[in-house]
Scaffold this motif. Structure first.
Motif, PDB file in Angstrom:
ATOM      1  N   UNK A   1       5.358 -10.955  -0.317  1.00 32.13           N
ATOM      2  CA  UNK A   1       6.646 -11.121   0.351  1.00 32.13           C
ATOM      3  C   UNK A   1       6.756 -10.104   1.489  1.00 32.13           C
ATOM      4  N   UNK A   2       6.145 -10.408   2.624  1.00 30.84           N
ATOM      5  CA  UNK A   2       6.175  -9.467   3.751  1.00 30.84           C
ATOM      6  C   UNK A   2       7.614  -9.160   4.170  1.00 30.84           C
ATOM      7  N   UNK A   3       7.857  -7.888   4.464  1.00 32.15           N
ATOM      8  CA  UNK A   3       9.183  -7.484   4.918  1.00 32.15           C
ATOM      9  C   UNK A   3      10.145  -7.106   3.822  1.00 32.15           C
ATOM     10  N   UNK A   4       9.790  -7.361   2.568  1.00 34.74           N
ATOM     11  CA  UNK A   4      10.640  -6.974   1.440  1.00 34.74           C
ATOM     12  C   UNK A   4      10.181  -5.597   0.966  1.00 34.74           C
ATOM     13  N   UNK A   5      11.019  -4.587   1.166  1.00 42.10           N
ATOM     14  CA  UNK A   5      10.648  -3.192   0.909  1.00 42.10           C
ATOM     15  C   UNK A   5      11.382  -2.660  -0.320  1.00 42.10           C
ATOM     16  N   UNK A   6      10.667  -1.905  -1.152  1.00 41.77           N
ATOM     17  CA  UNK A   6      11.298  -1.205  -2.264  1.00 41.77           C
ATOM     18  C   UNK A   6      11.356  -1.960  -3.570  1.00 41.77           C
ATOM     19  N   UNK A   7      10.759  -3.156  -3.606  1.00 43.09           N
ATOM     20  CA  UNK A   7      10.827  -3.978  -4.821  1.00 43.09           C
ATOM     21  C   UNK A   7       9.475  -4.150  -5.513  1.00 43.09           C
ATOM     22  N   UNK A   8       8.458  -3.414  -5.048  1.00 46.02           N
ATOM     23  CA  UNK A   8       7.099  -3.622  -5.559  1.00 46.02           C
ATOM     24  C   UNK A   8       6.985  -3.385  -7.056  1.00 46.02           C
ATOM     25  N   UNK A   9       7.773  -2.466  -7.600  1.00 48.84           N
ATOM     26  CA  UNK A   9       7.664  -2.127  -9.014  1.00 48.84           C
ATOM     27  C   UNK A   9       8.790  -2.725  -9.851  1.00 48.84           C
TER      28      UNK A   9
END
Length: 482
Positions: free
Chosen positions: A51-59
């Motif tokens: 999901x390019x551009x979605x920051x801070x949700x990787x974990x």
């Protein structure tokens, strides 16, 4: 355009390797959830960014989302405003195939081999291998609807069209007499409903009924459509009770409820703001100003005068960054500087970006949005200063103010003149040079103003409009010093 999309008839389609051995009405069409799962599996195996551009949700959010998609589930994103819910829903489109074939002229994107609409079935039976087809790009297979209380079943599902029935010579209850709504037109794609709780219960029931059972009643006529749609939702927890609620049968049929959240660190927030905000070429935002702007959002989310249920959108620092940059540009244009550098005064000029995005509690309403916003800026400046520059020696500077001196940064004219004015305050020029890490006058002026604002935030100075002075004497109230 890919070679496969040169196919224009059913015969051309069946000549393609991926359709070899297929026949009309073979029932072997791949459903949307299977298509998404296959492409997601390929991306996971190759290590591509999902999901390019979605920051801070990787974990947090993305692992739950991946599980829901692999399990072929419909899902709902539940979170406060400004938490990238719509961006995530739209990013699902990237997990669809680049193109899929459909019967040319079909309103509901009928599969040339397995149409679900009566018109598509009749066209296939009448034209056989000469059936014309078109290719639908993935972007056109995403349909989004913002839910509002006035949305009707006709908007989402469709309505009986007497004129169409008369023209075709069909009964009103015939599917061919329907004027299709958004959901049937999203057949073989992704249908997203934003703010689901705002839909009336009747519409919600129709929504899950046509998806779960494939049928719905429109004006007393039973209509059956075996739609192939991946349904995704978003909602704000506040809306569950404030404006409506999700009916239990629909909520029960949603596979996963995934909670979104605001950035967990200032650094994550800064990355989002830098990615999303518009900045005119030639405007420089020093790191300490960018951090100040992001810290303002964090401080507002913790402030007791701000409504926690409404939240503080990530759009606040994004809009503030844009306004601060615009004010810096306007100042440089008036002052004759070729370069524009954002300063603390530009952040204050961006107050409309803060006050318009804060829902205040009773105490905050009494004080006023403008006063609350200024107090939030002060706290944010003090927090950033303490985090980054608490070890700076400012004793001489503070003593100069304690001796009764007052200082005001020039707000017009070139940055060089403002930097010369800063030399009046003992040690300020050296402190600014150390923080700025640059010989550029604009950056050093910004650093000097930030030092004073940081000391104001730590209550070592006072501020009145655009002037800095010694801290005000504390007042004893109720047995406590304030």
């Amino acid at each position: 355009m890919p070679d496969s999309t040169q196919a224009r008839t059913l015969a051309d389609l069946l000549a393609l390797p991926e359709y070899a051995g297929r026949a009309p009405f073979d029932g072997q069409s791949r459903r949307v959830q299977d298509e998404v799962r296959a492409n997601l599996t390929r991306k996971l195996r190759s290590g591509e960014t999902l999901f390019p551009g979605v920051v801070g949700y990787d974990e947090t959010v993305i692992p739950q989302l991946v599980n829901a998609l692999l399990a072929r589930q419909n899902f709902i994103l539940l979170g406060l405003r400004g938490q990238a819910k719509s961006r995530i829903l739209r990013a699902i489109t990237d997990l669809l195939d680049p193109f899929v074939p459909a019967i040319a002229g079909s309103e509901i994107n009928d599969d040339p081999l397995n149409p679900i609409g009566e018109e598509g079935k009749l066209m296939l039976a009448a034209q056989g291998m000469e059936l014309p087809i078109r290719w639908i790009p993935r972007a056109d297979r995403y349909v989004e609807k913002l839910a509002t209380p006035d949305v009707t079943v006709a908007d989402l599902i469709g309505d009986v069209d007497p004129i169409k029935a008369a023209r075709l010579g069909t009964a009103l209850g015939d599917v061919r007499s329907m004027h299709f709504g958004l959901l049937p037109r999203a057949n073989r794609g992704v249908f997203a409903v934003n703010e689901l709780a705002d839909l009336s219960p009747k519409v919600q029931v129709a929504l899950f009924n046509i998806l779960q059972e494939g049928d719905v009643q429109i004006k007393g006529y039973p209509v059956r459509l075996e739609l192939d749609v991946m349904l995704v939702f978003s909602a704000n927890p506040e809306d569950y009770t404030a404006r409506g609620k999700i009916v239990t049968p629909l909520k029960d049929r949603i596979g996963s409820e995934i909670r979104t959240h605001y950035p967990s660190t200032v650094e994550q927030g800064m990355n989002i703001t830098a990615q999303e905000s518009y900045q005119t070429e030639g405007v420089t935002t020093p790191p300490f100003i960018a951090e100040l702007i992001e810290e303002i959002a964090f401080q507002a989310r913790e402030d007791g005068r701000v409504d926690k249920l409404s939240g503080v959108s990530q759009r606040l620092p994004i809009s503030l960054m844009e306004l601060a940059g615009a004010n810096a540009e306007a100042r440089s244009l008036r002052g004759g500087d070729e370069a524009s550098v954002a300063r603390v005064s530009d952040v204050y000029a961006g107050l409309p970006a803060i006050t318009g995005k804060l829902e205040l509690e009773y105490e905050g309403e009494l004080k006023g949005a403008d006063s609350v916003a200024r107090e939030v800026i002060r706290k944010a400046a003090g927090q950033v200063y303490a985090r980054r520059y608490a070890t700076l020696d400012t004793r001489n500077l503070e003593k100069w103010f304690e001796d009764g001196n007052v200082f005001r940064f020039p707000q017009v004219g070139a940055a060089k003149g403002a930097m010369q004015a800063a030399r009046e305050v003992p040690g300020l020029y050296d402190l600014a040079s150390e923080i700025a890490g640059s010989s550029d006058d604009g950056v050093r002026v910004s650093a000097a103003e930030f030092v004073l604002e940081g000391l104001y935030g730590r209550k070592k100075l006072s501020r009145a409009e655009e002037t800095y002075a010694a801290p005000e004497p504390e007042v004893r109230r109720g047995g406590k010093w304030n």
